[in-house]
Design an enzyme around this catalytic site. Structure first.
Site, mmCIF file in Angstrom:
data_model
loop_
_atom_site.group_PDB
_atom_site.id
_atom_site.type_symbol
_atom_site.label_atom_id
_atom_site.label_comp_id
_atom_site.label_asym_id
_atom_site.label_seq_id
_atom_site.Cartn_x
_atom_site.Cartn_y
_atom_site.Cartn_z
ATOM 1 N N GLU A 66 -29.183 -5.676 16.422
ATOM 2 C CA GLU A 66 -29.779 -6.681 15.369
ATOM 3 C C GLU A 66 -30.512 -5.736 14.297
ATOM 4 O OE1 GLU A 66 -32.068 -9.285 17.381
ATOM 5 O OE2 GLU A 66 -30.488 -10.147 18.385
ATOM 6 N N LYS A 231 7.257 -10.312 -5.909
ATOM 7 C CA LYS A 231 6.695 -10.079 -4.851
ATOM 8 C C LYS A 231 6.536 -11.084 -3.962
ATOM 9 C CE LYS A 231 2.133 -8.338 -3.032
ATOM 10 N NZ LYS A 231 0.618 -8.000 -3.332
ATOM 11 N N ARG A 233 5.192 -12.020 0.204
ATOM 12 C CA ARG A 233 4.180 -11.586 1.461
ATOM 13 C C ARG A 233 4.276 -12.691 2.470
ATOM 14 N NH1 ARG A 233 0.225 -7.995 1.890
ATOM 15 N NH2 ARG A 233 -0.252 -7.842 -0.508
ATOM 16 N N ASP A 256 -4.179 -4.402 -11.675
ATOM 17 C CA ASP A 256 -4.232 -5.293 -10.744
ATOM 18 C C ASP A 256 -5.678 -5.548 -10.274
ATOM 19 O OD1 ASP A 256 -3.462 -7.108 -8.381
ATOM 20 O OD2 ASP A 256 -2.583 -5.508 -7.285
ATOM 21 N N THR A 264 1.205 -2.165 -2.940
ATOM 22 C CA THR A 264 1.796 -3.162 -4.103
ATOM 23 C C THR A 264 2.034 -2.203 -5.213
ATOM 24 O OG1 THR A 264 0.652 -4.978 -3.115
ATOM 25 C CG2 THR A 264 1.021 -5.205 -5.435
#
Length: 344
Positions: A66, A231, A233, A256, A264
């Site tokens: 924690e 493309k 996917r 991109d 890619t």
């Protein structure tokens, strides 16, 4: 060597620069800049641009895993801006960083902050923004609910994967900053008199690439061509290798929003080379560098890689790819927003 480029050119009239004098005069509502963990350097550079200190934060980890964090200055009645990029690294997972940010937002509210703005230069879980299969999660929406429940009044990010999904997910104020002008500056000075084609590595990114192409055209006084890659996917598998557009004899810029494994961009670069491109430059706002990025981005088919500093390129610094990597400083975008938000 990794190059770090300045983000704003004062000679460009299309870019809005910070007026530090005007900002100081606008501080009738005090503002505090905070940053957690690995984002401390980024936060310090934002604060420096505003001529403000980066406020101290105590962060403690306990033996059971924690943690706690708290501001070390009084925030009652103040506008608190907390900066934390939500990417995973060797020290903390994405979930660790998200949890710490949410707890710190709640702590600021508990301590009486009048307004809390969460700046996430890279926002996690933004890629899963819609259902593509039955019973799919929409994690973008769930993350938005967590920010709202913690007490965030505003969430700011750079170049999110899907702008419409980001804006629709939040009920609190959601601010999207675009790094496009920074990339235009970089490539306008680099391309010279070359014949250029701007390529989107998939159909979904064509709008982003087109905005970049038009802005670049205005700067280099000639019209770059446009192209995009097919493309598809499914279940983590990417397919489709058709390139639509003319790249023969051209210098190609593939744009991109992020580089993850680089697959890619590599596919697009190979297709451009096969179609006769003479140079291929890859650019993306966020550089995650995961998986087999060494192979994909290190391929000679890609001449250069340009990213912003929303994620520290730690994984690339000691790699051979550093020779062709340029990192653009995007802290000015955040500082500019902070100045504008105070003066409203």
């Amino acid at each position: 060597m990794i190059q770090v480029k300045a983000d704003f050119d004062p000679r460009r009239p299309t870019e809005r620069r910070l007026s530090h004098t005007g900002f100081a005069m606008a501080l009738d509502r005090p503002i505090g800049i905070f940053a957690l963990g690995a984002s401390a350097d980024y936060g310090r550079r934002v604060a420096d641009r505003l001529h403000l200190p980066l406020e101290p934060v105590e962060e403690r980890d306990f033996e059971d895993g924690e943690h706690k964090s708290r501001p070390m200055v009084d925030v009652r009645g103040r506008h608190a801006v907390v900066i934390h990029a939500l990417y995973g690294d060797d020290q903390q997972s994405v979930n660790d960083k998200l949890c710490r940010l949410l707890f710190f937002i709640g702590t600021l509210k508990e301590a009486g902050a009048a307004r809390v703005t969460a700046v996430t230069p890279y926002l996690c879980y933004a890629r899963k923004d819609r259902q593509t299969k039955p019973r799919d999660p929409v994690t973008t929406k769930y993350v938005a609910r967590l920010f709202e429940a913690a007490g965030a009044d505003c969430v700011v990010t750079l170049d999110v994967h899907n702008l419409a999904a980001f804006q629709n997910a939040f009920r609190c104020e959601a601010v999207h900053l675009e790094a496009l002008p920074l990339f235009v500056n970089h490539f306008a000075s680099r391309l010279g008199g070359e014949s250029v084609t701007v390529v989107s590595p998939d159909i979904g990114g064509t709008k982003r690439a087109e905005e970049f192409r038009r802005a670049l055209a205005a700067r280099i006084d000639r019209e770059p061509l446009a192209a995009f890659m097919e493309k598809r996917r499914s279940s983590g598998t990417v397919s489709g290798d058709t390139l639509v557009g003319d790249v023969r004899g051209k210098t190609v810029v593939i744009l991109d929003d992020m580089i993850s494994s680089g697959t890619t961009l590599h596919r697009a670069a190979m297709a451009c080379r096969k179609a006769g491109a003479v140079q291929v430059h890859a650019a993306a706002t966020h550089g995650l560098f995961v998986g087999n990025w060494h192979e994909t981005l290190g391929d000679p088919a890609i001449d250069s890689v340009t990213i912003s500093d929303t994620i520290p390129p730690l994984r690339a610094m000691e790699s051979p790819i550093s020779r062709k990597l340029t990192v653009i400083d995007a802290t000015g975008l955040v500082a500019d927003y902070c100045a504008a938000s105070v003066s409203r």
